[in-house]
Design an enzyme around this catalytic site. Sequence first.
Site, PDB file in Angstrom:
ATOM      1  N   GLU A  46      -6.508  -7.550  -3.655  1.00  0.00           N
ATOM      2  CA  GLU A  46      -6.289  -6.574  -2.579  1.00  0.00           C
ATOM      3  C   GLU A  46      -5.003  -6.933  -1.858  1.00  0.00           C
ATOM      4  O   GLU A  46      -4.802  -8.093  -1.473  1.00  0.00           O
ATOM      5  CB  GLU A  46      -7.450  -6.585  -1.579  1.00  0.00           C
ATOM      6  CG  GLU A  46      -7.239  -5.598  -0.430  1.00  0.00           C
ATOM      7  CD  GLU A  46      -8.312  -5.671   0.643  1.00  0.00           C
ATOM      8  OE1 GLU A  46      -8.695  -4.615   1.164  1.00  0.00           O
ATOM      9  OE2 GLU A  46      -8.757  -6.802   0.964  1.00  0.00           O
ATOM     10  N   ARG A  82      -5.394  -1.551   6.644  1.00  0.00           N
ATOM     11  CA  ARG A  82      -6.511  -1.530   7.581  1.00  0.00           C
ATOM     12  C   ARG A  82      -5.964  -1.267   8.983  1.00  0.00           C
ATOM     13  O   ARG A  82      -5.123  -2.022   9.483  1.00  0.00           O
ATOM     14  CB  ARG A  82      -7.256  -2.877   7.552  1.00  0.00           C
ATOM     15  CG  ARG A  82      -8.483  -2.925   8.439  1.00  0.00           C
ATOM     16  CD  ARG A  82      -9.615  -2.072   7.907  1.00  0.00           C
ATOM     17  NE  ARG A  82     -10.041  -2.507   6.576  1.00  0.00           N
ATOM     18  CZ  ARG A  82     -10.062  -1.702   5.524  1.00  0.00           C
ATOM     19  NH1 ARG A  82      -9.692  -0.432   5.623  1.00  0.00           N
ATOM     20  NH2 ARG A  82     -10.458  -2.140   4.342  1.00  0.00           N
ATOM     21  N   GLU A  86     -10.078  -0.339  13.027  1.00  0.00           N
ATOM     22  CA  GLU A  86     -11.143  -0.844  12.154  1.00  0.00           C
ATOM     23  C   GLU A  86     -10.925  -2.304  11.783  1.00  0.00           C
ATOM     24  O   GLU A  86     -11.341  -2.766  10.718  1.00  0.00           O
ATOM     25  CB  GLU A  86     -11.273   0.036  10.911  1.00  0.00           C
ATOM     26  CG  GLU A  86     -11.826   1.413  11.235  1.00  0.00           C
ATOM     27  CD  GLU A  86     -12.553   2.083  10.082  1.00  0.00           C
ATOM     28  OE1 GLU A  86     -12.899   1.390   9.110  1.00  0.00           O
ATOM     29  OE2 GLU A  86     -12.789   3.293  10.175  1.00  0.00           O
ATOM     30  N   HIS A 143     -15.593   0.242   8.764  1.00  0.00           N
ATOM     31  CA  HIS A 143     -15.706  -1.112   9.294  1.00  0.00           C
ATOM     32  C   HIS A 143     -16.164  -1.085  10.749  1.00  0.00           C
ATOM     33  O   HIS A 143     -15.613  -0.344  11.570  1.00  0.00           O
ATOM     34  CB  HIS A 143     -14.363  -1.850   9.189  1.00  0.00           C
ATOM     35  CG  HIS A 143     -13.898  -1.983   7.771  1.00  0.00           C
ATOM     36  ND1 HIS A 143     -13.365  -0.941   7.070  1.00  0.00           N
ATOM     37  CD2 HIS A 143     -13.926  -3.046   6.921  1.00  0.00           C
ATOM     38  CE1 HIS A 143     -13.072  -1.341   5.851  1.00  0.00           C
ATOM     39  NE2 HIS A 143     -13.409  -2.606   5.728  1.00  0.00           N
ATOM     40  N   LYS A 170     -17.852   1.583   0.520  1.00  0.00           N
ATOM     41  CA  LYS A 170     -17.798   0.272   1.170  1.00  0.00           C
ATOM     42  C   LYS A 170     -18.082   0.383   2.670  1.00  0.00           C
ATOM     43  O   LYS A 170     -17.519   1.239   3.360  1.00  0.00           O
ATOM     44  CB  LYS A 170     -16.416  -0.363   0.983  1.00  0.00           C
ATOM     45  CG  LYS A 170     -16.263  -1.705   1.707  1.00  0.00           C
ATOM     46  CD  LYS A 170     -14.828  -2.194   1.707  1.00  0.00           C
ATOM     47  CE  LYS A 170     -14.686  -3.475   2.532  1.00  0.00           C
ATOM     48  NZ  LYS A 170     -13.269  -3.852   2.740  1.00  0.00           N
ATOM     49  N   GLN A 235     -15.347 -14.907   5.281  1.00  0.00           N
ATOM     50  CA  GLN A 235     -14.988 -15.007   3.863  1.00  0.00           C
ATOM     51  C   GLN A 235     -15.041 -16.457   3.395  1.00  0.00           C
ATOM     52  O   GLN A 235     -14.576 -17.359   4.075  1.00  0.00           O
ATOM     53  CB  GLN A 235     -13.595 -14.430   3.621  1.00  0.00           C
ATOM     54  CG  GLN A 235     -13.563 -12.920   3.597  1.00  0.00           C
ATOM     55  CD  GLN A 235     -12.176 -12.369   3.313  1.00  0.00           C
ATOM     56  OE1 GLN A 235     -11.227 -13.122   3.114  1.00  0.00           O
ATOM     57  NE2 GLN A 235     -12.059 -11.053   3.317  1.00  0.00           N
TER      58      GLN A 235
END
Length: 253
Positions: A46, A82, A86, A143, A170, A235
């Site tokens: 990504e 992004r 969000e 998100h 998602k 993450q």
Amino acid sequence: MSIIKIKNVEIGEGIPKICIPLTGRSRDEIVEEMKIVKEYGPDLIEWRADFFEESDNLEKVCEMLETINDNFKQNPVLFTFRTKEEGGEKFIMPEDYVKLLKEVSKRKLTDIVDVQVFWYPMNSKELVEELKNMGVTVLASSHHFEGTPSKEAISEALYTMEEWGADFLKIAVMPQTEEDVCALLAATIERKQKSRKPIITMSMGQKGMLSRICGEFTGSCITFAAGRQSSAPGQIKADEMRKVLTDIHEILK
């Protein structure tokens, strides 16, 4: 749930595929970051273009995407800007956001493009259709960094994404309690049983870390893992993620 094959990567069954975000702020940083990320052997890449200091320069963005594609010829590339609203790094006007997504798609510079369908809801269905007609795979996203919607609201959001024609669905949420994590997981399982499209869900932060590793059980087909640095709270490092997912797969067999 259907399986989507992009390049040689089949997404939608078995062990969740690992996607590593690139978050460098300059071209030089991204080039160095790519060397590190390659060592982890990601399934997908990504590019978080909102981190890029020249993201308002369309030609620079396209040049950077060309370099990323050259370095990851075997990996599907996901293009993401992004927005600040969000959880991203920068504000962007809706018309500039749409122009950016259309341009990188029209130039065939990305395999998958992230569309914040509820941030830009007025024409999201039409935008998804237009991008798909340009030949890219569309990942609809939503998100929630301030909290976790109800299980019913999460399920409804994923349903709407599918109805609007997105290829991947998602949603990411921020849990305040353990019950919030359970709501996200329950909604994922529910949509897995009803949806024709691959689903990607995560509960962020320390509390939600479980959601990033149990996708083979719940039906979340991609998990985002950190390379040089994380792009969202919670993450896990990519090498650690690979080991955990493999161990879980062996247990579930």
